[in-house]
Design a protein around this motif. Sequence first.
Motif, PDB file in Angstrom:
ATOM      1  N   UNK A 480       0.856  -1.186   0.000  1.00 28.12           N
ATOM      2  CA  UNK A 480       0.000   0.000   0.000  1.00 28.12           C
ATOM      3  C   UNK A 480       0.892   1.235   0.000  1.00 28.12           C
ATOM      4  N   UNK A 481       0.755   2.091  -1.016  1.00 28.27           N
ATOM      5  CA  UNK A 481       1.602   3.281  -1.142  1.00 28.27           C
ATOM      6  C   UNK A 481       0.736   4.527  -1.147  1.00 28.27           C
ATOM      7  N   UNK A 482       1.284   5.592  -0.542  1.00 29.13           N
ATOM      8  CA  UNK A 482       0.635   6.911  -0.549  1.00 29.13           C
ATOM      9  C   UNK A 482       1.357   7.767  -1.580  1.00 29.13           C
ATOM     10  N   UNK A 483       0.717   7.936  -2.749  1.00 30.96           N
ATOM     11  CA  UNK A 483       1.339   8.709  -3.835  1.00 30.96           C
ATOM     12  C   UNK A 483       1.192  10.214  -3.628  1.00 30.96           C
ATOM     13  N   UNK A 484       0.329  10.639  -2.698  1.00 30.57           N
ATOM     14  CA  UNK A 484       0.116  12.063  -2.475  1.00 30.57           C
ATOM     15  C   UNK A 484       1.119  12.659  -1.497  1.00 30.57           C
ATOM     16  N   UNK A 485       0.943  13.952  -1.228  1.00 32.93           N
ATOM     17  CA  UNK A 485       1.844  14.669  -0.323  1.00 32.93           C
ATOM     18  C   UNK A 485       1.292  14.805   1.083  1.00 32.93           C
ATOM     19  N   UNK A 486       0.063  14.360   1.334  1.00 34.09           N
ATOM     20  CA  UNK A 486      -0.560  14.488   2.648  1.00 34.09           C
ATOM     21  C   UNK A 486      -0.567  13.128   3.329  1.00 34.09           C
ATOM     22  N   UNK A 487      -0.060  13.085   4.545  1.00 31.12           N
ATOM     23  CA  UNK A 487      -0.034  11.849   5.306  1.00 31.12           C
ATOM     24  C   UNK A 487      -1.411  11.471   5.829  1.00 31.12           C
ATOM     25  N   UNK A 488      -1.594  10.176   6.107  1.00 30.47           N
ATOM     26  CA  UNK A 488      -2.875   9.683   6.589  1.00 30.47           C
ATOM     27  C   UNK A 488      -2.677   8.400   7.378  1.00 30.47           C
ATOM     28  N   UNK A 489      -3.669   8.082   8.176  1.00 32.34           N
ATOM     29  CA  UNK A 489      -3.687   6.808   8.905  1.00 32.34           C
ATOM     30  C   UNK A 489      -4.575   5.824   8.154  1.00 32.34           C
ATOM     31  N   UNK A 490      -4.299   4.550   8.332  1.00 27.55           N
ATOM     32  CA  UNK A 490      -5.115   3.530   7.674  1.00 27.55           C
ATOM     33  C   UNK A 490      -5.170   2.295   8.564  1.00 27.55           C
ATOM     34  N   UNK A 491      -6.197   1.477   8.316  1.00 27.52           N
ATOM     35  CA  UNK A 491      -6.287   0.198   9.007  1.00 27.52           C
ATOM     36  C   UNK A 491      -7.048  -0.771   8.121  1.00 27.52           C
TER      37      UNK A 491
END
Length: 491
Positions: A480-491
């Motif tokens: 799972x990759x975050x391609x954007x510039x804003x961080x986030x939490x996930x579950x």
Amino acid sequence: EVWQIESEQAKSESFNEELEKDEDVLEIQYQKQAERRIRREKRAALRAEQNQKAREKKDEETQKEYEEKHKEMLEDIQRNHEKAVCFLRKTMARIHEKNAEEELKSQEHMERRIQAVLSLKNSITSNRESLQTLQIGKKARAFEAKKQEMKMREAVLAEGGNVTKEVILHKRLLEYEKEKQAFAEQQKSRRIEIVARILQEDVYFHKQKNSQITMKAVKRADKLEDSLLWRMRTWQYIENTCQHSAAALPQVKKSNERTTSVQEVPEKVCHDVSRESKEDEKDRDKPQAEPEFPGLWDREYGLHKEPKEETQPKLLASRMMRSEIFGKKMGKLQTGIVHKQTDAARECEGCPFYSKPNLIHFKDFDVGKIYKKKIVLTNASYSVNFCRLAGISEWLKDFITIHFDPPGQMSAGMSCEVGVTFKPMINETLEGEITFMAQTGSFSVPLKCTTKKCILALDKELIDFGTQVVGERISRIITLTNCGALGTRFK
């Protein structure tokens, strides 16, 4: 002589008396000094005694403090030791529990493996039995086929025909039936694949339509905002010019001529204003209970609540203003301000200037910071051309400043630089365009400012475990990759 001797004796006696007196004075002084010294020594002795007593008190106090601290340290050590023992017991109990759980898991795993081996043995035996039955069936089928072939040969011989030809034809028929069955199965599988692809394409087209609908809705909202801005300007202008009465229309005309001579309006804007004003006239001619946009008009202007006496002079002023703007534009066209891009019997219908890059995009901006970019405008026409800045979108004026010095005459292929500075004050996505005027017409460069977003994406759409054996454990990894510039939490 006797007298002299007596005088000398008297002098000596007086001198002796003076000496005695001086000696007495000196003795008194020595005694006083001795007394002073004794007093000083006594004072020093008292001070030394006091200092010694103070030192002894300090030593006793420090000793008491040390003993108290030592007692507290011993108590703390004892408490910490008791806590450590308690924690050790708990950790040992946890370790024992974990070991017991691991032993149970290992036993279960061994049992599963044993069951898997037993199931494998059973499956192998069943497969062997099925293979034996298949082989027996194949042998029986081959024996029956030989019997049928012998019967067919005997029948052909009895009829007096060609045996080899009939056998070959029979074999070809069998092969043709087999190929026919395989072709039918292949067609079925292809039909299933085609149906699956059609379903996927339907889903994709449905998503694309939804995205296009959302984009159209956003564009319509932007157009509505633009039309509302222009309507606001026109109504403010009309209200300012038509405050007293409709009799002051000639003065309004003069002021309009001055304003239009000072401020040159682009062609697109004039066409938008004329089209929107015509639509407004049509809408006003129709009997309507409510305006076209009830929330906005009711809140800001309330046009449907104005009496007819006030709207008539406004209509007259707006018509006069439109006629003047169209007259000025027609005059520009007739005088030849706008030229065609021609050279050696060639005519170019594209944009007079090309910008590099085509889109000014400020990605992932932070509020309060300043961002700068440069674009290069290249003369793509076939002749000498001019370029000047016409303006930018209204909703971008508070955030964007443009640094552009008009270069004057530019021959074909020449370029100039334009500086764009963006200072965001709100955390919202902005879109607009920068408009330039050239000798051959107007052109615009789109501008976009996007906020920080989190874009989560997986590297796989389907987790395929493939073939497996009963009791075997198979694992697959997905990223799972975050391609954007804003961080986030996930579950």
